[in-house]
Scaffold this motif. Structure first.
Motif, PDB file in Angstrom:
ATOM      1  N   SER A 285       0.826  -1.204   0.000  1.00  0.00           N
ATOM      2  CA  SER A 285       0.000   0.000   0.000  1.00  0.00           C
ATOM      3  C   SER A 285       0.862   1.257   0.000  1.00  0.00           C
ATOM      4  N   ARG A 286       1.884   1.286   0.842  1.00  0.00           N
ATOM      5  CA  ARG A 286       2.742   2.476   0.941  1.00  0.00           C
ATOM      6  C   ARG A 286       3.538   2.730  -0.331  1.00  0.00           C
ATOM      7  N   LEU A 287       3.777   1.674  -1.109  1.00  0.00           N
ATOM      8  CA  LEU A 287       4.605   1.820  -2.309  1.00  0.00           C
ATOM      9  C   LEU A 287       3.780   1.819  -3.595  1.00  0.00           C
ATOM     10  N   GLY A 288       2.462   1.964  -3.461  1.00  0.00           N
ATOM     11  CA  GLY A 288       1.631   2.238  -4.627  1.00  0.00           C
ATOM     12  C   GLY A 288       1.058   1.047  -5.346  1.00  0.00           C
ATOM     13  N   VAL A 289       1.179  -0.172  -4.765  1.00  0.00           N
ATOM     14  CA  VAL A 289       0.603  -1.354  -5.425  1.00  0.00           C
ATOM     15  C   VAL A 289      -0.274  -2.120  -4.433  1.00  0.00           C
ATOM     16  N   PRO A 290      -1.332  -1.475  -3.924  1.00  0.00           N
ATOM     17  CA  PRO A 290      -2.179  -2.127  -2.920  1.00  0.00           C
ATOM     18  C   PRO A 290      -2.935  -3.335  -3.441  1.00  0.00           C
ATOM     19  N   ASP A 291      -2.943  -3.529  -4.767  1.00  0.00           N
ATOM     20  CA  ASP A 291      -3.639  -4.682  -5.340  1.00  0.00           C
ATOM     21  C   ASP A 291      -2.815  -5.958  -5.284  1.00  0.00           C
ATOM     22  N   LEU A 292      -1.576  -5.890  -4.796  1.00  0.00           N
ATOM     23  CA  LEU A 292      -0.787  -7.112  -4.638  1.00  0.00           C
ATOM     24  C   LEU A 292      -1.564  -8.071  -3.733  1.00  0.00           C
ATOM     25  N   ARG A 293      -1.709  -9.302  -4.177  1.00  0.00           N
ATOM     26  CA  ARG A 293      -2.470 -10.298  -3.409  1.00  0.00           C
ATOM     27  C   ARG A 293      -1.536 -11.056  -2.478  1.00  0.00           C
ATOM     28  N   VAL A 294      -1.923 -11.171  -1.226  1.00  0.00           N
ATOM     29  CA  VAL A 294      -1.118 -11.889  -0.244  1.00  0.00           C
ATOM     30  C   VAL A 294      -1.855 -13.151   0.181  1.00  0.00           C
ATOM     31  N   VAL A 295      -1.201 -14.292   0.028  1.00  0.00           N
ATOM     32  CA  VAL A 295      -1.751 -15.580   0.459  1.00  0.00           C
ATOM     33  C   VAL A 295      -0.967 -16.020   1.689  1.00  0.00           C
ATOM     34  N   SER A 296      -1.654 -16.149   2.801  1.00  0.00           N
ATOM     35  CA  SER A 296      -1.010 -16.566   4.040  1.00  0.00           C
ATOM     36  C   SER A 296      -1.101 -18.083   4.154  1.00  0.00           C
TER      37      SER A 296
END
Length: 394
Positions: A285-296
């Motif tokens: 989010s801070r680096l401008g790509v909040p759409d990155l999907r995170v799989v835990s």
């Protein structure tokens, strides 16, 4: 059909004819309210949420002449491209809000960065804020300009000039101009924010090229260091629209810089540690790509239902049974697999894989100058063995 804030008066004759022939006209309440009484078609408001309702709507009105109204250009962040995934459409465009904004400002549209904040995080703006840049933000509502001003100020770009254009093309068109730091104008819901970026002395600059400074990331030491990261992104070779699996995401730096390379690049970071997974989302989010999907979850099990990648990076869990095999099996033809090994055990593993699949094996060693008593000496970081292999096209 595109329709502007000027409503019926701004439509072309072919557009008016299409509305006169239509059996059904569908759109938002604001758009339908722009039509005159002589339009006799059945008027239907889109339900919310819209996307799940489209197949049922098409079935209900099959065989009828349906006209869908959209703000501005229907294929510019609009319903036109969405509908084309379900059925054949004919598009009658209207000037987009971006075109109208640039016309008012005298900006060259091809030189402007455009960010949509409609149902999207304003944090996407971080990726395009650079000294001297001109940016248009398509607002979600009246609160968007204040959110833009807050983001710019927090980044050290508070001196940036903001122009908010409200109800473009309509009888109530209005223009408000001010400085991001101290922005207080009250604006209408239908607006576009134009930003002329000015960097202050404390501005944090984030170039689009790979190899951002390590300290822009929140991390616990699990991060691919700056120089190694730049080489790794180059080996992965991001191209517009491609999807990366970042296995063992750590701080998320590889997936984040993959996505920052082009707005259409996508990434999924797989990270078993929940604290790190949350940290990846914050960094993105801070680096401008909040759409990155995170799989835990733990690879390889967490990879089972993910969409096929165009590239796979393994930076953590290299020696976990089945991780490299799963990444290689899922990789699309022509895709690239890159594995960074730090330990002797992981280095031995990638050496064996290279013997089977080929590819390039290199060793990266970086030293940084640091104080040693009253002198300066080189302090080496841990060397990294990097294996890169491309899957053959079939």
């Amino acid at each position: 059909m595109g329709i502007g804030a000027d409503g019926w008066a701004g439509l072309t004759d072919p557009a008016r004819d299409a509305l006169a022939r239509a059996d059904v006209i569908v759109g938002g309440a604001r758009q339908l309210g722009l039509l005159p009484e002589e339009v006799k078609a059945e008027l239907v408001e889109w339900p919310s949420p819209l996307l799940p309702a489209i197949p049922g709507f098409l079935d209900t009105h099959r065989g009828r002449d349906v006209c869908v109204l959209a703000s501005g250009d229907p294929v510019f962040y609009g319903i036109g491209t969405t509908l084309s995934r379900f059925t054949e459409v004919r598009v009658l465009p209207h000037p987009s809000s971006a075109s109208l904004a640039c016309a008012r400002l005298g900006w060259a549209l091809q030189d402007v960065e455009i960010v949509s904040a409609v149902a999207r995080p304003v944090a996407r703006l971080h990726a395009v804020v650079h000294p001297g840049a001109r940016v248009l933000v398509l607002s979600e509502n009246a609160s968007t300009p204040a959110a833009v001003a807050s983001l710019l100020t927090a980044r050290g770009f508070g001196e940036s000039v903001m122009t908010v254009l409200t109800d473009l093309g309509g009888p109530g068109e209005r223009v408000d101009t001010g400085i991001a730091d101290g922005w207080s104008a009250e604006v209408g819901a239908l607006n576009v924010v134009a930003v002329e970026c000015v960097a202050g002395a404390d501005a944090r600059r984030l170039p689009r090229c790979p190899g951002l400074p390590d300290d822009v990331y929140e991390h616990d030491g699990q991060i691919t260091k700056r120089e190694i990261r730049a080489v790794t992104i180059a080996a992965l070779g991001p191209e517009p629209g491609q999807l990366l699996w970042d296995i063992g995401g750590g701080s998320g730096s590889i997936g984040i810089e993959w996505m920052r390379s082009h707005p259409l690049c996508r990434a999924i970071a797989v990270e078993p540690n929940e604290d790190r997974a949350a940290r990846i989302s914050r960094n993105a989010s801070r680096l401008g790509v909040p759409d990155l999907r995170v799989v835990s979850g733990f690879a390889p099990d967490a990879l089972a239902d993910l969409p096929e990648p165009d590239a796979v990076f393994v930076g953590g869990g290299v020696t976990v049974e089945g991780v490299i095999a799963a990444g290689w099996a899922a990789l699309k033809p022509g895709g690239r697999l890159v594995v960074n090994a730090v330990t002797l055990e992981s280095e031995a593993l990638v050496t064996r894989w290279r013997a089977d699949l080929g590819g390039e094996l290199i060793r990266l060693a970086v030293s940084r100058a640091a104080p040693l008593g009253g002198f300066t000496a080189w302090r080496p970081t841990l060397p990294v063995t990097q294996w890169t292999v491309q899957k053959e096209d079939t």
